[in-house]
Design an enzyme around this catalytic site. Structure first.
Site, PDB file in Angstrom:
ATOM      1  N   GLU A 166      21.242 -15.372  34.943  1.00  0.00           N
ATOM      2  CA  GLU A 166      22.131 -16.455  34.535  1.00  0.00           C
ATOM      3  C   GLU A 166      21.405 -17.784  34.650  1.00  0.00           C
ATOM      4  O   GLU A 166      20.653 -18.007  35.604  1.00  0.00           O
ATOM      5  CB  GLU A 166      23.386 -16.460  35.418  1.00  0.00           C
ATOM      6  CG  GLU A 166      24.441 -17.487  35.035  1.00  0.00           C
ATOM      7  CD  GLU A 166      24.286 -18.804  35.756  1.00  0.00           C
ATOM      8  OE1 GLU A 166      24.833 -19.826  35.269  1.00  0.00           O
ATOM      9  OE2 GLU A 166      23.622 -18.830  36.820  1.00  0.00           O
ATOM     10  N   SER A 167      21.591 -18.656  33.651  1.00  0.00           N
ATOM     11  CA  SER A 167      20.997 -19.989  33.637  1.00  0.00           C
ATOM     12  C   SER A 167      19.470 -19.873  33.704  1.00  0.00           C
ATOM     13  O   SER A 167      18.863 -19.242  32.831  1.00  0.00           O
ATOM     14  CB  SER A 167      21.572 -20.821  34.780  1.00  0.00           C
ATOM     15  OG  SER A 167      21.237 -22.174  34.648  1.00  0.00           O
TER      16      SER A 167
END
Length: 556
Positions: free
Chosen positions: A237-238
Site C-alpha cells: 500500500e502507498s
C-alpha cells in the site's frame, strides 16, 4: 502539531485493535528448523495460527555495511527467539517547513489525529521478516504466500503496524489458506539516497534491494512454514504499492521466479526522474552529518559510515518530510539509478519492462486530501501555479504543462476533492483543487497510465474505494482502504482469493470483472446498504491525460 505520518500511523494502529485477543500468545510456542538453527515462535489464542516474528534475512546494514547493498544472512544456527517483531528501520520524523499560516481547519484536522509509533522502536539493524501461517501447515502443504510491503512515503513505517493474523484467519474461514509474510526495508536517507555520488557507488534504491532479498529468502525458506515458493503474491500500500510496481518493472520485467502475481493499493510505477534529482537533499543530509567536505565523490560514504546512528537520524530529519510544505514531492524516493532502474520508472513501462503477471491495483477516491493540509496556505491561482512548477511539474518548458493541468482542474469546489461533495469541505479557495491535482499526479493518473499501457498483455483487476465520504475535509482519504482490508472485510476476501487462485471472485461479494480497454471496470466500495458496485474508469479523462503527458516530459 501532529504530522501526516502521525495521522497515518494513528490509522494503522487501529489495525491491531479489533483482533488484539487473537494475538495473545500461549505459554509455549511452535518451532521451525532452518539450517542448523531452531526458531521458536508463538501461537494465537485460538491455536489456529502460528507466528514467527523478527527473523533476520540479511546481515545488519550497520558500520561498514551502511549505505551498501544488502547481503544475505549467514546460515541459521542455535536457538532463535521469533516471538516478537524486530525493530523498524530508522524512521524519518521530520516536521520541518510546515507553514505556520496554514488554514486553521487544516491544522485542526491534523491535530485531531493522535500519533502512533512502530512497536519495538527503530534501529539500523532492522532487516527482518515475519511469517504467519496456519498452525497445521507443513512443508507438504504448499500454501499460497502473500508478501506484504508497508507504506510510509519511503520515510517511515514498519511491519509491526500490521496484523497479518487477520489475513490468515480469514483465509482459513474462506477455505483458501495462505501464508502471510511481511518484510522490513530501509527507508529515508539510508534506504533511498540520491545524488551523483550514489550513482557512482551503485547504491541507489537500497530499500528496493532489501525487499528483493526478502523475496529471495522466501524462495529459500518458506516451504518450511508450509508455503509454496512458486505461489507468491507481492502486496503493498502507498510506498509499499509503489515498491510492488518497482519489483515488477526492474530487471527487464524478469521476476526470477520470485513472485507470480501482484496486488497494489494506491501505488504504481512512480513518475520520478534520475537519481541526481535527489542531490539537494543528499547534500543537506551529508552536510548536517558532518561529511560536507567529502561531497562530490564516493568518499562521502566512508565518512557517513563512521558517524553514529543518532547523527544519521538527525541529518535525515533535517531534510523535508512528507509533512512539509512540499508534501508528496518527496526527498527520498525510488529513482533511476542505472542498476535497479535502467530508465525512469514510467519510461520502463513505455519500453515494456514489466513482469507479465496478473495484478490488482486500485485507489481511494480522495488520495490527495491529507497531503493538501500542510500547503493550505496556498489560496490564489498564481500561488498554486508556482507551487506545481516548483515541486511537481518541474523543468525547462514546463509552464504550458502546468497551465494545462490547472485549466483542466479548475478552482470550482464542486469539481475538487473530496469528490462528489459539492461545495462542502472547501476550507480554502484552492484546497479541493490542490487535493484533486496531487491525488491524481501521484496516485490516480499513474495507475491509469500503467493499466492502459498493459492492456491486453496481462490479466488486470482494478478497484476504487469511496467509503468514508462523510469524513470532514478528507473524505475517502489515502490509506483508508488499509483499515478495510485488514478489517477483515469484503476486500480481504478478494485479496485472499486472488493470492490463492489468481482470481478474486468467489462465494462472497459481487463478481469483479477483469479490467480491459473495452470495459475498464472498477470494483467500487461504497458506504450504505449497497457496499459494492461496479463503475467505469472514465472519470477526469482529460485531466489525467494532461498529467501523464506532463509526467513523461517532466518527471517528479
Amino acid at each position: 502539531m501532529t504530522t501526516i505520518p502521525g495521522l497515518c500511523a494513528a490509522l494503522l494502529s487501529l489495525l491491531w485493535v479489533s483482533s488484539a485477543a487473537a494475538m495473545v500468545p500461549k505459554t509455549s510456542g511452535p518451532t521451525i528448523q532452518l539450517d542448523a538453527g531452531r526458531l521458536t515462535g508463538t501461537t494465537s489464542a485460538s491455536g489456529d495460527i502460528n507466528l514467527f516474528l523478527g527473523i533476520p534475512f540479511a546481515q545488519p546494514p550497520v558500520g561498514d555495511l551502511r549505505f551498501r547493498l544488502p547481503r544475505e544472512n549467514a546460515p541459521y544456527f542455535g536457538t532463535i527467539n521469533a516471538t516478537v517483531f524486530g525493530p523498524a528501520c530508522l524512521q524519518q520524523t521530520s516536521t520541518v517547513d510546515i507553514p505556520q499560516d496554514i488554514n486553521p481547519i487544516a491544522a485542526q484536522v491534523l491535530a485531531s489525529e493522535g500519533g502512533a509509533s512502530v512497536k519495538g522502536g527503530d534501529s539500523e539493524d532492522c532487516l527482518t521478516v515475519n511469517v504467519i501461517t496456519p498452525a497445521n501447515a507443513a512443508p507438504s502443504s504448499k500454501l499460497p504466500v502473500v508478501f506484504w510491503i508497508y507504506g510510509g512515503g519511503f520515510e517511515f513505517g514498519g511491519t509491526s503496524l500490521y496484523n497479518g493474523t487477520v489475513i490468515v484467519e480469514r483465509s482459513l474461514e474462506l477455505h483458501d489458506p495462505v501464508v502471510y509474510v511481511s518484510v522490513n526495508y530501509r527507508v529515508a536517507a539510508v534506504g533511498f539516497p540520491g545524488g551523483s555520488e550514489v550513482r557512482e557507488a551503485g547504491i541507489g534504491n537500497l530499500g528496493l534491494h532489501d525487499q528483493r532479498l526478502g523475496l529471495r529468502w522466501v524462495q529459500k525458506y518458506i516451504s518450511k512454514f508450509g508455503g509454496d515458493p512458486e505461489k507468491v503474491t507481492i502486496w503493498g500500500e502507498s510506498a509499499g504499492a509503489i515498491s510492488v510496481a518497482s519489483q515488477m518493472i526492474t530487471n527487464g520485467g524478469d521476476t526470477e521466479g520470485l513472485f507470480r502475481a501482484a496486488f497494489m493499493q494506491s501505488g504504481s510505477p512512480l513518475p520520478s526522474g534520475p537519481i541526481e534529482d535527489g542531490q539537494p537533499y543528499f547534500d543537506i543530509f551529508a552536510t548536517v552529518a558532518g561529511c560536507a567536505e567529502s561531497l562530490g565523490s564516493t568518499a562521502v560514504f566512508d565518512c557517513l559510515r563512521n558517524v553514529s546512528t543518532e547523527v544519521i537520524r538527525n541529518a535525515t530529519n533535517a531534510t523535508p518530510g512528507i509533512s512539509s510544505f512540499e508534501s508528496l514531492s518527496l526527498a527520498w524516493v525510488p529513482r533511476e539509478d542505472g542498476v535497479f532502474f535502467k530508465a525512469n520508472p514510467q519510461q520502463l513501462v513505455v519500453q515494456g519492462s514489466v513482469a507479465a503477471v496478473p495484478f490488482v491495483t486500485g485507489n481511494n477516491d480522495d488520495e490527495g486530501t491529507i497531503f493538501s493540509l500542510t500547503n493550505s496556505n496556498l489560496t490564489t491561482d498564481d500561488e498554486v501555479e508556482a507551487y506545481l512548477a516548483k515541486f511537481y511539474i518541474v523543468g525547462n518548458n514546463s509552464t504550458a504543462a502546468v497551465k494545462r493541468v490547472l485549466e483542466l482542474y479548475p478552482d470550482d469546489p464542486a469539481q475538487g476533492s473530496p469528490f462528489d461533495t459539492g461545495s462542502a469541505n472547501a476550507i480554502t479557495p484552492q484546497y479541493k483543487r490542490i487535493a484533486a491535482i496531487l491525488g491524481d499526479i501521484v496516485f490516480q493518473a499513474p495507475r491509469r497510465f500503467f493499466q492502459s499501457s498493459r492492456a491486453g498483455l496481462q490479466t488486470q483487476f482494478a478497484f476504487l474505494n469511496k467509503r468514508g465520504k462523510s469524513n470532514p475535509v478528507v473524505g475517502s482519504f489515502h490509506g483508508s482502504d488499509t483499515t478495510i482490508i485488514y478489517g477483515p472485510s469484503d476486500l480481504t476476501d478478494y485479496l485472499v482469493r486472488f493470492v490463492a487462485r489468481l482470481d478474486p471472485n468467489g462465494a462472497t461479494g459481487i463478481t469483479w470483472p477483469a479490467y480491459t480497454p473495452a470495459a475498464p471496470s472498477l470494483l467500487t466500495l461504497l458506504d450504505g446498504v449497497t457496499p459494492l458496485t461496479l463503475s467505469n474508469d472514465t472519470f477526469r479523462l482529460e485531466g489525467m491525460q494532461a498529467i501523464v503527458e506532463a509526467e513523461l516530459a517532466h518527471p517528479l
